[in-house]
Design an enzyme around this catalytic site. Structure first.
Site, PDB file in Angstrom:
ATOM      1  N   GLN A   1      30.650  13.107  35.192  1.00 58.92           N
ATOM      2  CA  GLN A   1      31.657  12.906  36.243  1.00 58.92           C
ATOM      3  C   GLN A   1      31.172  13.445  37.585  1.00 58.92           C
ATOM      4  OE1 GLN A   1      35.383  14.823  35.340  1.00 58.92           O
ATOM      5  NE2 GLN A   1      36.284  14.367  37.322  1.00 58.92           N
TER       6      GLN A   1
ATOM      7  N   ARG B   1      34.290  23.848  45.580  1.00 55.80           N
ATOM      8  CA  ARG B   1      34.196  23.971  47.034  1.00 55.80           C
ATOM      9  C   ARG B   1      34.633  25.386  47.429  1.00 55.80           C
ATOM     10  NH1 ARG B   1      36.577  19.292  45.748  1.00 55.80           N
ATOM     11  NH2 ARG B   1      38.655  20.169  46.009  1.00 55.80           N
TER      12      ARG B   1
ATOM     13  N   HIS C   1      45.908  23.534  38.811  1.00 53.35           N
ATOM     14  CA  HIS C   1      44.660  22.886  38.373  1.00 53.35           C
ATOM     15  C   HIS C   1      43.829  22.451  39.581  1.00 53.35           C
ATOM     16  CE1 HIS C   1      41.866  20.312  36.193  1.00 53.35           C
ATOM     17  NE2 HIS C   1      42.261  19.270  36.902  1.00 53.35           N
TER      18      HIS C   1
ATOM     19  N   GLU D   1      38.466  25.177  33.875  1.00 52.72           N
ATOM     20  CA  GLU D   1      39.186  26.314  34.444  1.00 52.72           C
ATOM     21  C   GLU D   1      39.110  27.543  33.539  1.00 52.72           C
ATOM     22  OE1 GLU D   1      43.200  25.071  36.300  1.00 52.72           O
ATOM     23  OE2 GLU D   1      42.642  23.429  34.969  1.00 52.72           O
TER      24      GLU D   1
ATOM     25  N   GLU E   1      41.224  17.860  28.642  1.00 56.23           N
ATOM     26  CA  GLU E   1      42.255  18.131  29.645  1.00 56.23           C
ATOM     27  C   GLU E   1      43.602  17.908  28.967  1.00 56.23           C
ATOM     28  OE1 GLU E   1      41.644  15.848  33.243  1.00 56.23           O
ATOM     29  OE2 GLU E   1      40.215  17.333  34.003  1.00 56.23           O
TER      30      GLU E   1
ATOM     31  N   ARG F   1      32.042  16.565  32.190  1.00 57.05           N
ATOM     32  CA  ARG F   1      32.000  17.143  33.540  1.00 57.05           C
ATOM     33  C   ARG F   1      30.699  16.865  34.268  1.00 57.05           C
ATOM     34  NH1 ARG F   1      37.197  17.712  34.548  1.00 57.05           N
ATOM     35  NH2 ARG F   1      38.247  19.083  33.055  1.00 57.05           N
TER      36      ARG F   1
ATOM     37  N   THR G   1      45.820  17.292  34.393  1.00 64.28           N
ATOM     38  CA  THR G   1      45.725  18.522  33.621  1.00 64.28           C
ATOM     39  C   THR G   1      46.891  19.449  33.942  1.00 64.28           C
ATOM     40  OG1 THR G   1      43.339  18.337  33.719  1.00 64.28           O
ATOM     41  CG2 THR G   1      44.240  20.482  33.088  1.00 64.28           C
TER      42      THR G   1
ATOM     43  N   TYR H   1      46.870  13.920  39.068  1.00 65.87           N
ATOM     44  CA  TYR H   1      46.158  15.182  39.327  1.00 65.87           C
ATOM     45  C   TYR H   1      47.197  16.107  39.960  1.00 65.87           C
ATOM     46  CZ  TYR H   1      42.028  17.696  41.384  1.00 65.87           C
ATOM     47  OH  TYR H   1      41.047  18.584  41.747  1.00 65.87           O
TER      48      TYR H   1
END
Lengths: 413, 413
Positions: free
Chosen positions: A231, A134, A125, A348, A190, A228, A334, A120
């Site tokens: 997940q 968040r 990203h 995104e 991704e 998504r 990604t 990650y």
């Protein structure tokens, strides 16, 4: 359809004819010619050349099977020797009878995936994801600048480019936060680069960042398909599971690191300075990715924008004493860059579906059944050229009708 | 040394002599007799009996190799046939020359681990962990009662019982929350049961809960070693990686599900009722675990206390269309019960190190170098007997001295 920053969708059609693998690249793959048996080959132009007949014993045996596994396990000296022999053998053209048009062969998964880890490692990203989910907190988790965050994925569902990807079923949060079961409604791609471990390492012997090319044989292009909604519902507290494990697609061609000598660039500026086992940072790779949906380019991520390097990812993976095995695969995470046109996933690109792209007259928020996603890449070659590295491509097929459960609310079973 | 509830440490020494495998169990393992080659055997009493010579063709070939993989892949009809043949062959004693005292052989990892998934299916464990780390919030995450939470672990670091486990290095939060690098300071065990997939399933064909024993061959005892400090620092947002991936120990003996006919019990009461792909819940297993540190029993977890059943874990794993492969291994998650004496890890037993156990004159908060952890189990047998299922045991060795980094503060590299 408001949107900051503006999308770039629909402006660039994909290539009209299949691109050509340059002479010095010689990516390895496994292919089955019409009516023939599977064998190892290297790509040259728009053809695949059977590799073992080009080599003398004992190296010919490394490519005489139906996977790259023996070559991967043989280690860096053998990799260099085999590559040099293939370059020499093909310098004056392809010997008769060994070449097949790539368009006419069936391509397979080139190696046996041992463990698969997905990182990650794009700050852009991770920051975008943090802002989306968040919005009132710091976008990056406190650990992000101190180590390459990652998780283990499912090795058994790594599939080769071209394999259809069925929309998964799963549980997601419903309108009133009670769970709903049914086909994924937020299917995403991704765009990533995957690194293929050739030579393993024993338990208790962490790999230094300087030793990347003693262990990593080459790279593939990788699509870390992501459901998504599934997940999001499952991920706290232990991370993604079923939202990722239905499929991970990789390119059929494994590009040896040895073919990318012109692509290395300095790493990103890392502040705070990385801890000792992540130092020195190693090098970045100047790969230019291109993501197309149904042939229309939706993003052009740059791998040079990554924060953590492949060398740091590898060193981190082994820093606790974990051994490496031949066939271990680690994905970069990604690949996203500073601009909207460099974002490597729809999450995104459409800001979690709220700012759809325009694609061939429709709004693209998430992938629909029948959509084909193509992730391709080039790298700098000698004399200012760009080397075509291949592509990973797959088409989304409808969710299976025979799932053992129908769409329904949680608790009503 | 305050503590609610009171610890049970130090009151029960471990067995003085090695327990004996009962006649009807016949767990499978791989062993190497002194000076001999590895081979497959079944445990009987305190001996291991070479298995292939007891069988006729073609089944003998399933056990003629150095792993259980061919038997696992052969599927449930073959499993039943082979087990019946072995039970018959051994009913009147062991043919000469095939038995070796277990204490004199070297035991190996019995099967090739494909993908390893670890669940989190004890409500008592998850609640305790939630109370420890989120004392002001609800202890369970919102998804917990709707699906078996889990994550993929590292298949390549699953090791057989007896393999020493080196204390891992890693990054943890320092006193002022800046990262500190060095050997794990909070090393823990987790007492679990692992389920071994024999017969695979194709992509796109979820396994129903009713079909557990068509796919799962048997079980092992499993220690999900956990570096709590490393895990805590790395785990947001993608879950555990290096805090778990240094080692996962499994017992050498794989107990076939077919040997546990008296151990099945009704599942836990599940509210809300599970969603369709997790229904019916399947059955629980009445396994009595015992965890000893240096021979002193510190916990007696009961597997019947688990919330999600193995059948639900398996069904969930495949509910997104993911295939199963021979050798897939899924762990139950820490087995903890309602009382302090049934907690399956030190995190719970010592309430994150704040309420140490007394062990042989010392305080046990976390594992120290040289500590030996033994997780054993029994199950109900016929006529009120208890069947000894074996043990997974390993000793903690000091962190490697030759790590490529010394203990130091983040950012000072």
């Amino acid at each position: 359809m408001t949107g900051i920053p503006p999308p770039v969708a629909g402006v660039s059609p994909g290539p009209a004819s299949p691109p050509s693998f340059p002479p010095g690249l010689l990516p390895y793959g496994v292919f089955r010619p019409p009516g023939g048996r599977p064998r190892v080959g290297v790509a040259l132009g728009r053809e695949v050349v059977e590799a073992a007949p080009l080599l003398a014993a004992p190296d010919a045996a490394l490519l005489a099977g139906v996977t790259l596994d023996p070559l991967l396990a043989a280690g860096p000296a053998a990799w260099a020797r085999v590559r040099a022999a293939l370059l020499a053998a093909l310098a004056d053209g392809v010997p008769g009878g060994l070449a097949h048009p790539i368009a006419e062969v069936q391509l397979g998964l080139a190696f046996t995936v041992a463990d698969y880890v997905d990182f990650y490692s794009s700050e852009h990203h991770a920051t975008n994801v943090g802002r989306i989910f968040r919005p009132d907190g710091p976008p990056l988790s406190p650990n992000w600048k101190h180590l390459p965050v990652g998780y283990h994925g499912r090795a058994g569902t790594v599939v080769v480019s071209g394999t259809p990807v069925a929309r998964p079923h799963g549980l997601r949060a419903g309108p009133d936060h009670s769970p709903v079961s049914g086909p994924c409604a937020r299917l995403d791609f991704e765009a990533e680069v995957g690194f293929v471990v050739g030579a393993g390492s024993p338990a208790g012997s962490p790999v230094r960042t300087a030793d990347l090319d003693r262990h990593v044989f080459g790279l593939v292009l990788l699509n870390d398909w992501s459901a998504r909604d599934i997940q999001s519902f499952e991920t706290v507290p232990l991370g993604p599971l079923l939202g990722k494990s239905f499929a991970t697609s990789v390119s059929a061609w494994v590009v040896p690191l040895a073919a990318l000598e012109h692509a290395w660039v300095p790493p990103a500026d890392q502040q705070p300075a990385p801890i000792a086992h992540l130092s020195p940072a190693g090098r970045g790779l100047d790969l230019s990715l291109e993501v197309a949906v149904n042939g229309s380019v939706v993003s052009r991520p740059c791998f040079a924008d990554m924060y953590w390097t492949p060398a740091q990812q590898l060193a981190h993976l082994t820093s606790n004493g974990s051994p490496l095995r031949t066939g271990d695969l680690f994905g970069s995470g990604t690949v996203s860059g500073p601009g909207a046109e460099r974002r490597g996933c729809l999450l995104e690109l459409t800001w979690n579906g709220t700012e759809p792209l325009r694609l061939d007259g429709r709004e693209l928020r998430w992938l629909e059944d029948g959509d084909t996603v193509t992730i391709s890449a080039t790298a700098p070659g000698p004399d200012g050229t760009r080397l075509w590295l291949g592509a990973v491509e797959a088409t989304v097929t409808p969710a299976a009708a025979d799932q053992p459960y129908a769409a329904q609310r949680g608790g009503s079973a």
